[in-house]
Design a protein around this motif. Structure first.
Motif, PDB file in Angstrom:
ATOM      1  N   SER A 200      61.156  10.991  -2.192  1.00 16.58           N
ATOM      2  CA  SER A 200      62.407  11.535  -2.708  1.00 16.58           C
ATOM      3  C   SER A 200      63.289  11.939  -1.547  1.00 16.58           C
ATOM      4  N   ALA A 201      64.587  11.920  -1.779  1.00 15.66           N
ATOM      5  CA  ALA A 201      65.559  12.340  -0.767  1.00 15.66           C
ATOM      6  C   ALA A 201      66.728  12.995  -1.479  1.00 15.66           C
ATOM      7  N   SER A 202      67.255  14.042  -0.876  1.00 20.57           N
ATOM      8  CA  SER A 202      68.401  14.718  -1.470  1.00 20.57           C
ATOM      9  C   SER A 202      69.272  15.306  -0.375  1.00 20.57           C
ATOM     10  N   ALA A 203      70.525  15.505  -0.716  1.00 14.91           N
ATOM     11  CA  ALA A 203      71.475  16.134   0.197  1.00 14.91           C
ATOM     12  C   ALA A 203      72.455  16.941  -0.630  1.00 14.91           C
ATOM     13  N   ARG A 204      72.878  18.046  -0.071  1.00 18.32           N
ATOM     14  CA  ARG A 204      73.897  18.826  -0.762  1.00 18.32           C
ATOM     15  C   ARG A 204      74.756  19.554   0.253  1.00 18.32           C
ATOM     16  N   VAL A 205      75.982  19.824  -0.135  1.00 21.53           N
ATOM     17  CA  VAL A 205      76.908  20.546   0.721  1.00 21.53           C
ATOM     18  C   VAL A 205      77.676  21.529  -0.156  1.00 21.53           C
ATOM     19  N   ARG A 206      77.807  22.750   0.347  1.00 21.91           N
ATOM     20  CA  ARG A 206      78.519  23.808  -0.367  1.00 21.91           C
ATOM     21  C   ARG A 206      79.546  24.427   0.564  1.00 21.91           C
ATOM     22  N   GLY A 207      80.740  24.643   0.050  1.00 21.68           N
ATOM     23  CA  GLY A 207      81.770  25.241   0.874  1.00 21.68           C
ATOM     24  C   GLY A 207      83.007  25.562   0.069  1.00 21.68           C
ATOM     25  N   PHE A 208      84.122  25.754   0.780  1.00 24.60           N
ATOM     26  CA  PHE A 208      85.413  26.024   0.169  1.00 24.60           C
ATOM     27  C   PHE A 208      86.449  25.099   0.769  1.00 24.60           C
TER      28      PHE A 208
ATOM     29  N   GLY B  45      91.749  38.066 -12.227  1.00 22.45           N
ATOM     30  CA  GLY B  45      90.354  38.025 -12.656  1.00 22.45           C
ATOM     31  C   GLY B  45      89.929  36.767 -13.368  1.00 22.45           C
ATOM     32  N   GLY B  46      90.825  35.789 -13.551  1.00 24.55           N
ATOM     33  CA  GLY B  46      90.434  34.549 -14.214  1.00 24.55           C
ATOM     34  C   GLY B  46      89.564  33.683 -13.318  1.00 24.55           C
ATOM     35  N   ARG B  47      88.737  32.857 -13.931  1.00 21.99           N
ATOM     36  CA  ARG B  47      87.858  31.961 -13.171  1.00 21.99           C
ATOM     37  C   ARG B  47      87.729  30.638 -13.916  1.00 21.99           C
ATOM     38  N   LEU B  48      87.891  29.542 -13.166  1.00 24.27           N
ATOM     39  CA  LEU B  48      87.747  28.210 -13.714  1.00 24.27           C
ATOM     40  C   LEU B  48      86.582  27.509 -13.014  1.00 24.27           C
ATOM     41  N   GLU B  49      85.727  26.869 -13.801  1.00 22.48           N
ATOM     42  CA  GLU B  49      84.626  26.088 -13.265  1.00 22.48           C
ATOM     43  C   GLU B  49      84.655  24.699 -13.881  1.00 22.48           C
ATOM     44  N   LEU B  50      84.406  23.695 -13.051  1.00 26.37           N
ATOM     45  CA  LEU B  50      84.275  22.318 -13.507  1.00 26.37           C
ATOM     46  C   LEU B  50      82.948  21.764 -12.999  1.00 26.37           C
ATOM     47  N   VAL B  51      82.249  21.060 -13.860  1.00 30.98           N
ATOM     48  CA  VAL B  51      80.954  20.490 -13.491  1.00 30.98           C
ATOM     49  C   VAL B  51      80.912  19.039 -13.944  1.00 30.98           C
ATOM     50  N   GLY B  52      80.515  18.151 -13.043  1.00 28.70           N
ATOM     51  CA  GLY B  52      80.306  16.748 -13.375  1.00 28.70           C
ATOM     52  C   GLY B  52      78.890  16.347 -13.005  1.00 28.70           C
ATOM     53  N   ASN B  53      78.260  15.542 -13.851  1.00 31.36           N
ATOM     54  CA  ASN B  53      76.863  15.161 -13.634  1.00 31.36           C
ATOM     55  C   ASN B  53      76.682  13.685 -13.932  1.00 31.36           C
ATOM     56  N   HIS B  54      75.964  12.985 -13.044  1.00 32.64           N
ATOM     57  CA  HIS B  54      75.634  11.572 -13.234  1.00 32.64           C
ATOM     58  C   HIS B  54      74.134  11.406 -13.100  1.00 32.64           C
TER      59      HIS B  54
ATOM     60  N   TYR C  10      83.164  24.503  -3.789  1.00 31.73           N
ATOM     61  CA  TYR C  10      82.582  23.241  -4.249  1.00 31.73           C
ATOM     62  C   TYR C  10      81.092  23.204  -3.903  1.00 31.73           C
ATOM     63  N   HIS C  11      80.363  22.429  -4.673  1.00 32.66           N
ATOM     64  CA  HIS C  11      78.942  22.193  -4.435  1.00 32.66           C
ATOM     65  C   HIS C  11      78.652  20.773  -4.899  1.00 32.66           C
ATOM     66  N   LEU C  12      78.378  19.905  -3.934  1.00 32.81           N
ATOM     67  CA  LEU C  12      78.079  18.504  -4.229  1.00 32.81           C
ATOM     68  C   LEU C  12      76.642  18.224  -3.827  1.00 32.81           C
ATOM     69  N   ALA C  13      75.865  17.680  -4.760  1.00 31.45           N
ATOM     70  CA  ALA C  13      74.463  17.369  -4.495  1.00 31.45           C
ATOM     71  C   ALA C  13      74.141  15.989  -5.039  1.00 31.45           C
ATOM     72  N   ALA C  14      73.288  15.264  -4.319  1.00 34.54           N
ATOM     73  CA  ALA C  14      72.845  13.943  -4.758  1.00 34.54           C
ATOM     74  C   ALA C  14      71.376  13.787  -4.402  1.00 34.54           C
ATOM     75  N   SER C  15      70.652  13.050  -5.226  1.00 36.98           N
ATOM     76  CA  SER C  15      69.227  12.854  -4.979  1.00 36.98           C
ATOM     77  C   SER C  15      68.790  11.493  -5.486  1.00 36.98           C
ATOM     78  N   ALA C  16      67.697  11.004  -4.912  1.00 38.76           N
ATOM     79  CA  ALA C  16      67.082   9.759  -5.344  1.00 38.76           C
ATOM     80  C   ALA C  16      65.568   9.943  -5.294  1.00 38.76           C
TER      81      ALA C  16
ATOM     82  N   ALA D 292      58.827   4.102 -11.408  1.00 38.96           N
ATOM     83  CA  ALA D 292      60.110   4.613 -11.889  1.00 38.96           C
ATOM     84  C   ALA D 292      61.029   4.910 -10.718  1.00 38.96           C
ATOM     85  N   ARG D 293      62.315   4.938 -11.024  1.00 35.50           N
ATOM     86  CA  ARG D 293      63.331   5.362 -10.063  1.00 35.50           C
ATOM     87  C   ARG D 293      64.326   6.247 -10.794  1.00 35.50           C
ATOM     88  N   ARG D 294      64.772   7.297 -10.119  1.00 43.77           N
ATOM     89  CA  ARG D 294      65.800   8.173 -10.675  1.00 43.77           C
ATOM     90  C   ARG D 294      66.851   8.460  -9.613  1.00 43.77           C
ATOM     91  N   GLU D 295      68.105   8.450 -10.049  1.00 41.24           N
ATOM     92  CA  GLU D 295      69.221   8.778  -9.173  1.00 41.24           C
ATOM     93  C   GLU D 295      70.098   9.788  -9.893  1.00 41.24           C
TER      94      GLU D 295
END
Length: 705
Positions: free
Chosen positions: A180-188, A228-237, A194-200, A212-215
């Motif tokens: 397995s391999a994964s990478a992620r980066v978190r910042g502003f 005080g408002g907060r907006l969050e967006l999440v995308g998943n593949h 933002y928080h972007l993560a990917a794995s295989a 089996a294989r998973r991505e």
């Protein structure tokens, strides 16, 4: 997943980014809360419910299956099936144990997006553990406030962005060709986190025919606004192409070779392909000085193609749906709730009022799993169309909840939810031997719950709670009638449960904590398998059932570098009424299940003990897990034997320059025990058993620049 769906999902996410970028700077990030409890005024320790949060940081596992992290939660049984064509086998206090695929009886969420569809069928495969910050688990009566099929609640939450930017890269290698391999980066970026993560993940599989294989990829964006408002967006593949399915084994096959695949699995090349994309958005806005509005919405699409081992002869029936399942699903929903906090009497009062609506549209096609060319028959390939229907399930729920500290040592939490679930099916495969199976059904239920907590002193709480829950049949369970006739099983009724829990919570400033609970859930109209015939399972309501038991969890610092964690569960789950079933493959029930027979898939005892040592650079742990005997069918004719396993792990951290390098190793099943890792409940051919893996070494490395 169709290109159109992917395009629309990507455009929707990109279109939202400018809205994030135009907000003002300087807002303070919100503190972490136990979101699953849906109470902001009090920590989980004060609430009359069983709640756990599992930190996913510094994991020493492959970060693929949720079963890797749930072993330390009492009442929760998450079993790795060594079969990536099927989901982790998950049950909470016995709810969901009968599921042969996917997750039933337990509500699932990923970053607030439901992973359980309105009919109660859930999926875990797309949970992005590589992006995970924590997993929250709720057990007991208050789970009912999540609606249909909520014998418990499991939520995965990904981490926020960080300042300064943080990145990490991770790789693991283990036995059976597993990497397995994964990478992620978190910042502003400006004031947008933002928080972007990917794995295989790739594996040859412990068993034959189980490669089996998973991505996966997961993106989270968040922005705090002035006021005080907060907006969050999440995308998943998520993409899992051609995960092979070795099927279950019978006792003789397990004894001969636990790593073999069933002959039928090879004959029909049983396998499953899954693709899923989804988007979610959440907005939180203060209402004056004491209120808050939360609006969440989500949408997605999931495509599944599965090749089953249905004998060619069984597909001769004009009512057969074939042996290849092709599902194209789109789903979406919205939840709106408002909450208020203030003083009432001697203490704090928080009140929440909300509504949610969800819809799933599903195009279900079935094909023969063979083709004929002259006199030759080739199996394991898509053949003629045998089923074509459009299914729609809608849910509309309204709910209210309150928490009130009405006296210096007393607090009350109460709520209710009214749920309406509608099923509609339109049949497009109609001929002389296969009549129109179109139809629909509606279920409605109100589920109240209440709990009382008493503060014996600063570090000790006692509580009691009671409530009602319900579980509708899923579309899969409605698919075939118990009498073998044409049409869907719209005569099935929802199972309704009455739940009680008594518990205590203790903690110390040193980090020591102890929690214990006694519980009982009595169910009317329990759903169970009625008959298995020709590769088809049908269901019926079988009367009353009971699930009762006790849980214990402890976290005990033993010395400066040593700690001990314990999770133990005793669970008695049985049918209270007798009912008829098929003994093996049959058309008409020909055997009786006696009252008092254990519910299959539920062990009476299971638990985990973990001893851990850690200093500045080194850490090590010794872990043991145990599961008692597990009945595999309604009649209780067979059980998988109980087992105990020993695991060890170690890690070393280096800090060269400004980075952090961490190496880790884990040996699962150190003593190389033979055991049954999971069971396939009521498998018609007697192939109930899915063997667990032998001794396995995992090596991993993690780099944070």
């Amino acid at each position: 997943m169709t290109p159109r769906i992917r395009r629309n999902a990507a455009c929707a996410l990109l279109a939202a980014v400018p809205a994030l970028a135009c907000a003002t700077d300087g807002a303070t990030p919100l503190p972490r809360v136990m979101v699953t409890a849906r109470i902001d005024s009090a920590p989980a320790f004060e609430l009359p419910a069983s709640l756990d949060a599992i930190d996913l940081v510094d994991s020493k596992r492959a970060q693929v299956n949720l079963s890797e992290v749930l072993g330390g939660v009492p009442g929760v049984l998450a079993r790795d099936r060594q079969n990536f064509a099927q989901d982790t086998q998950l049950s909470i206090r016995g709810f969901g144990a009968r599921s042969t695929f996917g997750v039933r009886g337990v509500r699932l969420y990923a970053d607030g997006i439901p992973a359980t569809m309105p009919d109660g069928q859930g999926q875990l495969s797309h949970f992005a553990l590589a992006a995970g910050d924590r997993v929250e688990v709720m057990r007991g009566p208050f789970s009912a406030l999540y609606g249909n099929s909520s014998g418990g609640v499991v939520q995965l939450w990904s981490a926020d962005g960080t300042d300064p930017v943080q990145a990490d890269f991770r790789g693991t290698a283990a036995h059976y060709g597993t990497v397995s391999a994964s990478a992620r980066v978190r910042g502003f970026a400006g004031a947008t986190g933002y928080h972007l993560a990917a794995s295989a993940f790739d594996t040859d599989g412990y068993r034959e025919h189980s490669a089996a294989r998973r991505e996966s990829a997961n993106l989270k964006l968040h922005r705090d606004f002035d006021g005080g408002g907060r907006l969050e967006l999440v995308g998943n593949h998520f993409n899992a192409p051609h995960a092979q399915d070795p099927l279950g084994l019978n006792r003789a096959q397990v004894r001969a070779d636990p790593r073999q695949a069933t002959a039928a699995a090879l004959q029909f090349d049983t396998r499953k392909s899954v693709g899923q994309d989804q988007l979610g958005a959440s907005w939180r806005q203060p209402l004056g000085r004491t209120g808050q509005l939360r609006v969440t919405g989500h949408g997605g699409a999931r495509d599944v193609v599965q090749y089953l081992a249905v004998p060619v002869a069984a597909q001769a029936s004009t009512l057969s749906g074939g042996g290849v399942v092709d599902l194209d699903s789109t789903y979406g929903g919205m939840d709106v709730r408002a909450s208020w906090q203030g003083q009432a009497g001697a203490g704090t009062l928080e009140f929440t009022l909300g509504a949610s609506a969800d819809r799933q549209r599903q195009q279900r096609r079935g094909y023969e799993n063979f083709v004929r060319d002259g006199g030759a028959t080739t199996t394991g390939v898509r053949g003629a169309l045998r089923r074509d229907q459009r299914d729609v399930v809608d849910s509309f729920d309204q709910y209210a909840q309150a928490w009130w500290e009405f006296a210096p040592r007393w607090s009350l939490q109460a709520g209710a939810r009214h749920s309406t679930v509608r099923f509609r099916s339109t049949d497009h495969y109609v001929n002389a031997g296969n009549p129109d199976d179109s139809g629909g059904v509606e279920y409605a239920q109100t589920t109240p719950v209440a709990g009382l907590a008493f503060a014996v002193h600063e570090d000790l709480r006692l509580y009691a709670s009671a409530g009602r829950g319900f579980e509708t049949p899923t579309f899969n369970e409605l698919a075939y009638r118990a009498d073998g006739g044409a049409g869907l099983a719209f005569d099935l009724r929802p199972a309704v449960s009455r739940n009680l829990e008594f518990g205590m919570k203790w903690r110390k400033a040193t980090g020591a904590a102890l929690e214990a609970a006694l519980f009982r859930a009595d169910t009317d109209d329990e759903l169970a398998v009625a008959r298995n015939s020709g590769g088809r399972s049908s269901y019926r309501n079988v009367g009353r059932a009971r699930r009762q038991g006790g849980e214990l969890s402890a976290r005990l610092p033993l010395a400066d570098a040593w700690s001990l964690q314990v999770a133990a569960t005793w669970l008695d789950a049985h049918f209270r009424d007798a009912f008829p079933v098929c003994a093996g493959t049959c058309a008409t029930p020909n055997a009786m299940v006696a009252a008092g027979t254990g519910i299959p898939g539920v062990p009476q005892r299971f638990g985990q003990v973990r001893l851990q040592w850690q200093d500045a650079a080194w850490e090590a742990a010794l872990e043991t897990s145990a599961v008692g005997a597990v009945p595999v069918d309604d009649r209780g004719t067979e059980s998988s034997p109980g087992y105990g396993l020993l695991h060890v792990e170690a890690a070393r951290t280096w800090t060269p320059g400004r980075g952090r390098l961490r190496g880790f190793a884990r040996i699962d099943n150190l003593l190389d025990r033979h055991y049954i890792g999971s069971v396939i409940v009521n498998e018609a051919n007697g192939r109930f058993y899915e063997p667990g893996a032998g001794r396995s070494l995992l090596l991993g490395i993690e780099w944070q620049p």
